[in-house]
Design a protein around this motif. Structure first.
Motif, PDB file in Angstrom:
ATOM      1  N   SER A   7       0.966  -1.147   0.003  1.00 34.44           N
ATOM      2  CA  SER A   7      -0.108  -0.084  -0.029  1.00 34.44           C
ATOM      3  C   SER A   7       0.918   1.224  -0.058  1.00 34.44           C
ATOM      4  CB  SER A   7      -0.810   0.231   1.314  1.00 34.44           C
ATOM      5  OG  SER A   7      -0.144   0.291   2.318  1.00 34.44           O
ATOM      6  N   GLY A   8       0.252   2.355  -0.326  1.00 33.91           N
ATOM      7  CA  GLY A   8       0.933   3.657  -0.211  1.00 33.91           C
ATOM      8  C   GLY A   8       1.687   4.027   0.932  1.00 33.91           C
ATOM      9  N   ALA A   9       0.889   3.550   2.129  1.00 38.72           N
ATOM     10  CA  ALA A   9       1.506   3.689   3.470  1.00 38.72           C
ATOM     11  C   ALA A   9       2.566   2.891   3.837  1.00 38.72           C
ATOM     12  CB  ALA A   9       0.343   3.648   4.595  1.00 38.72           C
ATOM     13  N   GLU A  10       2.475   1.647   3.384  1.00 40.34           N
ATOM     14  CA  GLU A  10       3.705   0.678   3.436  1.00 40.34           C
ATOM     15  C   GLU A  10       4.903   1.042   2.798  1.00 40.34           C
ATOM     16  OE1 GLU A  10       1.087  -3.470   4.411  1.00 40.34           O
ATOM     17  OE2 GLU A  10       1.352  -2.738   2.398  1.00 40.34           O
ATOM     18  N   TRP A  11       4.721   1.567   1.409  1.00 43.08           N
ATOM     19  CA  TRP A  11       5.785   2.230   0.813  1.00 43.08           C
ATOM     20  C   TRP A  11       6.694   3.236   1.436  1.00 43.08           C
ATOM     21  CZ3 TRP A  11       8.548  -0.571  -2.253  1.00 43.08           C
ATOM     22  CH2 TRP A  11       7.936  -1.719  -3.114  1.00 43.08           C
ATOM     23  N   LEU A  12       5.630   4.138   2.216  1.00 44.32           N
ATOM     24  CA  LEU A  12       6.303   5.073   2.823  1.00 44.32           C
ATOM     25  C   LEU A  12       6.992   4.740   3.889  1.00 44.32           C
ATOM     26  CD1 LEU A  12       3.447   7.808   2.836  1.00 44.32           C
ATOM     27  CD2 LEU A  12       5.671   8.112   1.920  1.00 44.32           C
ATOM     28  N   ALA A  13       6.627   3.781   4.623  1.00 41.49           N
ATOM     29  CA  ALA A  13       7.206   3.164   5.791  1.00 41.49           C
ATOM     30  C   ALA A  13       8.627   2.406   5.326  1.00 41.49           C
ATOM     31  CB  ALA A  13       6.445   1.891   6.469  1.00 41.49           C
ATOM     32  N   VAL A  14       8.544   1.955   3.954  1.00 36.74           N
ATOM     33  CA  VAL A  14       9.869   1.339   3.373  1.00 36.74           C
ATOM     34  C   VAL A  14      10.787   2.541   3.237  1.00 36.74           C
ATOM     35  CG1 VAL A  14      10.954   0.255   1.156  1.00 36.74           C
ATOM     36  CG2 VAL A  14       8.810  -0.593   2.261  1.00 36.74           C
ATOM     37  N   LEU A  15      10.440   3.659   2.595  1.00 39.97           N
ATOM     38  CA  LEU A  15      11.312   4.636   2.535  1.00 39.97           C
ATOM     39  C   LEU A  15      11.866   5.308   4.032  1.00 39.97           C
ATOM     40  CD1 LEU A  15      12.179   6.518   0.216  1.00 39.97           C
ATOM     41  CD2 LEU A  15       9.959   8.230   0.855  1.00 39.97           C
ATOM     42  N   ARG A  16      11.148   5.463   4.953  1.00 41.33           N
ATOM     43  CA  ARG A  16      11.377   5.725   5.973  1.00 41.33           C
ATOM     44  C   ARG A  16      12.483   4.756   6.564  1.00 41.33           C
ATOM     45  NH1 ARG A  16       7.541   3.791   9.651  1.00 41.33           N
ATOM     46  NH2 ARG A  16       9.171   2.360  10.455  1.00 41.33           N
ATOM     47  N   ILE A  17      12.254   3.444   6.497  1.00 38.61           N
ATOM     48  CA  ILE A  17      13.180   2.495   7.105  1.00 38.61           C
ATOM     49  C   ILE A  17      14.472   2.517   6.302  1.00 38.61           C
ATOM     50  CG2 ILE A  17      13.575  -0.049   7.268  1.00 38.61           C
ATOM     51  CD1 ILE A  17      10.637  -0.153   8.080  1.00 38.61           C
ATOM     52  N   GLY A  18      14.478   2.778   4.919  1.00 36.44           N
ATOM     53  CA  GLY A  18      15.724   2.789   4.195  1.00 36.44           C
ATOM     54  C   GLY A  18      16.514   3.932   4.549  1.00 36.44           C
ATOM     55  N   LEU A  19      15.644   5.284   4.799  1.00 38.89           N
ATOM     56  CA  LEU A  19      16.321   6.307   5.277  1.00 38.89           C
ATOM     57  C   LEU A  19      17.070   6.093   6.653  1.00 38.89           C
ATOM     58  CD1 LEU A  19      17.369   9.357   5.071  1.00 38.89           C
ATOM     59  CD2 LEU A  19      15.010   9.851   6.081  1.00 38.89           C
ATOM     60  N   GLY A  20      16.616   5.051   7.428  1.00 37.07           N
ATOM     61  CA  GLY A  20      17.031   4.896   8.841  1.00 37.07           C
ATOM     62  C   GLY A  20      18.316   4.013   8.386  1.00 37.07           C
ATOM     63  N   TRP A 137       5.143   7.288   9.858  1.00 37.82           N
ATOM     64  CA  TRP A 137       5.191   6.540  11.042  1.00 37.82           C
ATOM     65  C   TRP A 137       3.863   5.932  11.306  1.00 37.82           C
ATOM     66  CZ3 TRP A 137       5.435  11.527  10.509  1.00 37.82           C
ATOM     67  CH2 TRP A 137       4.379  12.563  10.813  1.00 37.82           C
ATOM     68  N   GLN A 138       2.724   5.887  10.262  1.00 36.98           N
ATOM     69  CA  GLN A 138       1.456   5.276  10.441  1.00 36.98           C
ATOM     70  C   GLN A 138       1.654   3.816  10.331  1.00 36.98           C
ATOM     71  OE1 GLN A 138      -1.989   7.980   9.062  1.00 36.98           O
ATOM     72  NE2 GLN A 138      -0.115   8.570   7.781  1.00 36.98           N
ATOM     73  N   THR A 139       2.658   3.110   9.646  1.00 35.13           N
ATOM     74  CA  THR A 139       2.767   1.818   9.444  1.00 35.13           C
ATOM     75  C   THR A 139       4.004   1.297   9.810  1.00 35.13           C
ATOM     76  OG1 THR A 139       1.330   2.023   7.514  1.00 35.13           O
ATOM     77  CG2 THR A 139       2.607   0.190   7.527  1.00 35.13           C
ATOM     78  N   TRP A 140       3.887   0.021  10.233  1.00 34.46           N
ATOM     79  CA  TRP A 140       5.329  -0.555  10.772  1.00 34.46           C
ATOM     80  C   TRP A 140       5.991   0.104  11.657  1.00 34.46           C
ATOM     81  CZ3 TRP A 140       6.932  -2.152   4.840  1.00 34.46           C
ATOM     82  CH2 TRP A 140       5.930  -2.926   4.479  1.00 34.46           C
ATOM     83  N   SER A 141       5.574   0.844  12.669  1.00 28.26           N
ATOM     84  CA  SER A 141       6.213   1.603  13.636  1.00 28.26           C
ATOM     85  C   SER A 141       5.829   1.393  15.104  1.00 28.26           C
ATOM     86  CB  SER A 141       6.182   3.135  13.136  1.00 28.26           C
ATOM     87  OG  SER A 141       5.005   3.617  13.520  1.00 28.26           O
ATOM     88  N   VAL A 142       6.856   1.531  15.914  1.00 23.20           N
ATOM     89  CA  VAL A 142       6.444   1.735  17.421  1.00 23.20           C
ATOM     90  C   VAL A 142       5.452   2.899  17.628  1.00 23.20           C
ATOM     91  CG1 VAL A 142       7.502   2.061  19.663  1.00 23.20           C
ATOM     92  CG2 VAL A 142       8.911   0.768  17.892  1.00 23.20           C
TER      93      VAL A 142
END
Length: 150
Positions: A7-20, A137-142
């Motif tokens: 989903s779009g939210a999951e792709w944003l989480a992938v982007l966030r995790i990749g930046l991390g 942070w809406q997906t796959w996040s603490v």
């Protein structure tokens, strides 16, 4: 929004995790002994700041960083570690994204004449902005699990 695989939210989480992961790698590849014992990272930055064409960069570095090189070495290295872990885990994500954006902008200004560094810093800054305004942070996040920033 149509997306492939996630989903779009999951792709944003992938982007966030990749930046991390990028921030974590910035911390991991540092020679900690050279940074903390010999002051190599701050000495390198001092050399760049001393030759900088903008007086504000030179005087800012001389006022804030130069008087405390050992402390600043720890601040820079462990800020990168904290950003990496915060973004990977999605903990205090908006704070980590803004902090990372500010650190990238500082790096960008300090190394304005080093084209090799500009690509990395500008791309990391762009990812921070997209992940921030996309509320990654809406997906796959603490943050999502404990209801922060909802």
């Amino acid at each position: 929004m149509d997306t492939i695989w996630l989903s779009g939210a999951e792709w944003l989480a992938v982007l966030r995790i990749g930046l991390g992961l990028w921030w974590l790698e910035s911390w991991r590849h540092k020679d900690k002994k050279a940074w903390f014992e010999r002051g190599s990272g701050i000495a390198w930055a001092a050399d760049i700041a001393a030759k900088h064409r903008w007086n504000a960069v030179r005087s800012g570095f001389d006022t804030i960083v130069a008087p405390r090189p050992r402390t600043m070495a720890y601040v820079v290295a462990y800020a990168e570690l904290a950003l990496g872990l915060g973004l990977i885990l999605g903990f205090l994500t908006p704070i980590a994204l803004v902090g990372g954006l500010l650190l990238n902008l500082l790096y960008l200004v300090l190394m304005i004449h080093d084209w090799a560094e500009q690509g990395q810093n500008s791309m990391m800054a762009l990812i921070s902005v997209v992940a921030l305004f996309g509320m990654s942070w809406q997906t796959w996040s603490v943050d999502d699990v404990i209801g922060l920033f909802s």
